[in-house]
Design a protein around this motif. Structure first.
Motif, PDB file in Angstrom:
ATOM      1  N   ALA A  68      11.477   6.557 -15.026  1.00 15.60           N
ATOM      2  CA  ALA A  68      11.030   5.523 -14.594  1.00 15.60           C
ATOM      3  C   ALA A  68      11.993   5.670 -13.307  1.00 15.60           C
ATOM      4  O   ALA A  68      12.521   5.948 -12.909  1.00 15.60           O
ATOM      5  CB  ALA A  68      12.067   4.096 -15.448  1.00 15.60           C
ATOM      6  N   LEU A  69      11.075   4.539 -12.723  1.00 15.16           N
ATOM      7  CA  LEU A  69      11.191   4.100 -10.973  1.00 15.16           C
ATOM      8  C   LEU A  69      12.107   2.953 -10.753  1.00 15.16           C
ATOM      9  O   LEU A  69      11.174   1.783 -11.075  1.00 15.16           O
ATOM     10  CB  LEU A  69      10.036   4.698 -10.345  1.00 15.16           C
ATOM     11  CG  LEU A  69       9.342   5.407 -10.047  1.00 15.16           C
ATOM     12  CD1 LEU A  69       8.013   6.147  -9.225  1.00 15.16           C
ATOM     13  CD2 LEU A  69      10.047   6.988  -9.855  1.00 15.16           C
ATOM     14  N   TYR A  70      12.948   2.661  -9.805  1.00 18.06           N
ATOM     15  CA  TYR A  70      13.328   1.216  -9.932  1.00 18.06           C
ATOM     16  C   TYR A  70      13.596   0.917  -8.178  1.00 18.06           C
ATOM     17  O   TYR A  70      12.917   1.214  -6.968  1.00 18.06           O
ATOM     18  CB  TYR A  70      15.219   1.499  -9.544  1.00 18.06           C
ATOM     19  CG  TYR A  70      15.276   2.322 -10.947  1.00 18.06           C
ATOM     20  CD1 TYR A  70      15.923   1.425 -12.029  1.00 18.06           C
ATOM     21  CD2 TYR A  70      15.293   3.051 -11.110  1.00 18.06           C
ATOM     22  CE1 TYR A  70      15.947   1.507 -13.572  1.00 18.06           C
ATOM     23  CE2 TYR A  70      15.185   3.122 -12.714  1.00 18.06           C
ATOM     24  CZ  TYR A  70      15.966   2.552 -13.741  1.00 18.06           C
ATOM     25  OH  TYR A  70      16.064   2.544 -15.236  1.00 18.06           O
ATOM     26  N   SER A  71      13.193  -0.578  -8.066  1.00 18.25           N
ATOM     27  CA  SER A  71      13.970  -0.695  -6.557  1.00 18.25           C
ATOM     28  C   SER A  71      14.550  -2.115  -5.986  1.00 18.25           C
ATOM     29  O   SER A  71      14.710  -2.403  -7.284  1.00 18.25           O
ATOM     30  CB  SER A  71      12.054  -1.344  -5.848  1.00 18.25           C
ATOM     31  OG  SER A  71      12.487  -1.777  -4.696  1.00 18.25           O
ATOM     32  N   GLU A  88       1.182  -0.780   0.217  1.00 13.93           N
ATOM     33  CA  GLU A  88      -0.007   0.129   0.073  1.00 13.93           C
ATOM     34  C   GLU A  88       1.016   1.298  -0.380  1.00 13.93           C
ATOM     35  O   GLU A  88       0.487   2.377  -0.469  1.00 13.93           O
ATOM     36  CB  GLU A  88      -0.623   0.300   1.015  1.00 13.93           C
ATOM     37  CG  GLU A  88      -1.742   0.878   0.939  1.00 13.93           C
ATOM     38  CD  GLU A  88      -2.701   1.138   2.553  1.00 13.93           C
ATOM     39  OE1 GLU A  88      -3.191   2.323   2.855  1.00 13.93           O
ATOM     40  OE2 GLU A  88      -2.678  -0.184   3.390  1.00 13.93           O
ATOM     41  N   ALA A  89       1.985   1.246   1.169  1.00 17.03           N
ATOM     42  CA  ALA A  89       2.821   2.530   1.160  1.00 17.03           C
ATOM     43  C   ALA A  89       3.385   2.840  -0.756  1.00 17.03           C
ATOM     44  O   ALA A  89       3.921   4.000  -0.900  1.00 17.03           O
ATOM     45  CB  ALA A  89       3.593   2.554   2.730  1.00 17.03           C
ATOM     46  N   ALA A  90       4.196   1.711  -0.912  1.00 25.18           N
ATOM     47  CA  ALA A  90       4.911   2.098  -2.111  1.00 25.18           C
ATOM     48  C   ALA A  90       4.286   1.937  -3.135  1.00 25.18           C
ATOM     49  O   ALA A  90       4.798   2.704  -3.909  1.00 25.18           O
ATOM     50  CB  ALA A  90       5.629   0.485  -2.565  1.00 25.18           C
ATOM     51  N   LYS A  91       3.042   1.672  -3.355  1.00 23.54           N
ATOM     52  CA  LYS A  91       2.626   2.321  -4.480  1.00 23.54           C
ATOM     53  C   LYS A  91       1.775   3.700  -4.509  1.00 23.54           C
ATOM     54  O   LYS A  91       1.525   4.306  -5.686  1.00 23.54           O
ATOM     55  CB  LYS A  91       0.905   1.189  -4.414  1.00 23.54           C
ATOM     56  CG  LYS A  91      -0.295   2.083  -6.016  1.00 23.54           C
ATOM     57  CD  LYS A  91      -1.472   1.353  -5.133  1.00 23.54           C
ATOM     58  CE  LYS A  91      -2.722   1.396  -6.309  1.00 23.54           C
ATOM     59  NZ  LYS A  91      -2.828   3.036  -6.339  1.00 23.54           N
ATOM     60  N   THR A  92       1.549   4.179  -3.304  1.00 23.34           N
ATOM     61  CA  THR A  92       1.610   5.337  -3.114  1.00 23.34           C
ATOM     62  C   THR A  92       2.678   6.662  -3.512  1.00 23.34           C
ATOM     63  O   THR A  92       2.024   7.563  -4.112  1.00 23.34           O
ATOM     64  CB  THR A  92       0.664   5.807  -1.353  1.00 23.34           C
ATOM     65  OG1 THR A  92       0.106   4.343  -1.452  1.00 23.34           O
ATOM     66  CG2 THR A  92       0.723   6.933  -1.413  1.00 23.34           C
ATOM     67  N   VAL A  93       3.414   5.495  -2.657  1.00 24.01           N
ATOM     68  CA  VAL A  93       4.989   6.064  -3.158  1.00 24.01           C
ATOM     69  C   VAL A  93       5.083   6.044  -4.341  1.00 24.01           C
ATOM     70  O   VAL A  93       5.567   7.876  -5.486  1.00 24.01           O
ATOM     71  CB  VAL A  93       5.953   5.870  -2.712  1.00 24.01           C
ATOM     72  CG1 VAL A  93       7.451   6.233  -2.927  1.00 24.01           C
ATOM     73  CG2 VAL A  93       5.245   5.677  -1.142  1.00 24.01           C
ATOM     74  N   ARG A  94       4.584   5.366  -5.845  1.00 25.71           N
ATOM     75  CA  ARG A  94       5.021   5.096  -7.084  1.00 25.71           C
ATOM     76  C   ARG A  94       4.183   6.182  -8.039  1.00 25.71           C
ATOM     77  O   ARG A  94       4.297   7.191  -8.311  1.00 25.71           O
ATOM     78  CB  ARG A  94       4.400   3.664  -7.275  1.00 25.71           C
ATOM     79  CG  ARG A  94       4.432   3.223  -8.764  1.00 25.71           C
ATOM     80  CD  ARG A  94       4.020   2.691  -9.072  1.00 25.71           C
ATOM     81  NE  ARG A  94       2.319   2.740  -9.039  1.00 25.71           N
ATOM     82  CZ  ARG A  94       1.528   1.876  -9.329  1.00 25.71           C
ATOM     83  NH1 ARG A  94       1.453   0.433  -9.304  1.00 25.71           N
ATOM     84  NH2 ARG A  94      -0.168   1.946  -9.305  1.00 25.71           N
ATOM     85  N   ASP A  95       2.843   6.072  -6.861  1.00 30.72           N
ATOM     86  CA  ASP A  95       1.435   7.504  -7.551  1.00 30.72           C
ATOM     87  C   ASP A  95       2.387   8.953  -7.713  1.00 30.72           C
ATOM     88  O   ASP A  95       3.040   9.413  -8.717  1.00 30.72           O
ATOM     89  CB  ASP A  95       0.448   7.321  -7.460  1.00 30.72           C
ATOM     90  CG  ASP A  95      -0.318   5.937  -7.996  1.00 30.72           C
ATOM     91  OD1 ASP A  95       0.399   5.276  -8.529  1.00 30.72           O
ATOM     92  OD2 ASP A  95      -1.059   5.657  -7.161  1.00 30.72           O
TER      93      ASP A  95
END
Length: 263
Positions: free
Chosen positions: A80-83, A63-70
């Motif tokens: 692009a974003l990475y992990s 949930e937190a990572a999705k919000t940060v992505r958006d």
């Protein structure tokens, strides 16, 4: 040292790791955010997440990572974003995959032995939002639920299908004015917001509240008129409003511009 590094990130980049807190109590259970990390020799924007061990496996990291992505795609220009994590850290890899990141590479390093890297492009993110929005709208075909509420229909389609919030005007006409810097003519691209002038009934006579819909691509638009329907974007001009007026095509705005509108 860790605290100082993160304070510097806020000062230098305008973003960093944020607290992850339980909605019910406000208790902090971890952190998640966007930081710039050296990954395989390149400085790249990375979504990082750390959840307290007793709170793991409950979906909080996703949930937190999705919000940060958006947030990152809406507020930065990164394409692009990475992990990244140790190649054996399967829970972290699954969390990245659950928000759309896919395998990019693995490389040897001193800290992890082998580091696993996942990535999502802004294009892939926009495509996901588009398809979610269109599928939601298509499921409303034939419904009279949004009759007379064309702007609410397209905003709900985007927001409810993707768990995000967008900012527009109080009417289709007002929203079109907000996006006028990016308004384009011709056949609208898939996922675009499509706008028209249209006189609608008002308390003191006809008012140009406008009309709007979502582009299906190939010239088709799904929109709420007397019911949710699909029409050719130019054939919509042949529809007749309660005032006797006909919509006049103004143009379309790419989804990315809608997402970048600030309140």
């Amino acid at each position: 040292g860790w605290i100082e590094r993160n304070k510097n990130r806020y000062r230098e980049n305008g973003f960093g790791l944020w607290a992850v807190c339980l909605k019910e109590t406000g208790e902090m259970i971890g952190d998640c955010g966007l930081t710039l990390q050296t990954i395989n020799g390149n400085v790249l924007p990375e979504i990082g997440y750390h959840i307290r061990r007793d709170c793991q496996r409950r979906g909080y990291a996703k949930e937190a990572a999705k919000t940060v992505r958006d947030w990152a795609f809406r507020n930065t220009d990164y394409p692009a974003l990475y992990s990244y994590c140790k190649y054996t850290n399967e829970p972290s890899i699954r969390t990245a995959e659950s928000i759309g990141l896919r395998f990019d590479c693995e490389y040897p390093d001193e800290e992890n032995g082998i580091t696993h890297v996942s990535v999502i492009s802004k294009e892939a993110w926009l495509n996901e939002l588009t398809e979610n929005m269109i599928n939601w709208a298509e499921n409303k075909l034939g419904s009279a639920e949004y009759a007379g509420w064309c702007l609410s229909f397209i905003e709900d389609a985007l927001e409810k299908s993707n768990g995000i919030e967008v900012f527009g005007g109080d009417s289709a006409k007002e929203s079109c004015e907000l996006y006028k810097d990016a308004l384009r003519g011709g056949v609208p691209e898939r996922g675009a917001f499509v706008f028209y002038d249209c006189l609608c009934p008002g308390e003191n006579g006809p008012v140009n509240w406008g009309h709007c819909g979502i582009s299906f691509g190939n010239g088709r638009v799904i929109h709420a008129w007397d019911r949710v329907r699909i029409d050719d974007y130019l054939a919509i001009e042949k529809l007749t409003a309660l005032t006797g007026d006909h919509p006049k095509y103004l143009g379309w705005v790419a989804l990315e511009r809608v997402l970048n509108q600030k309140p």
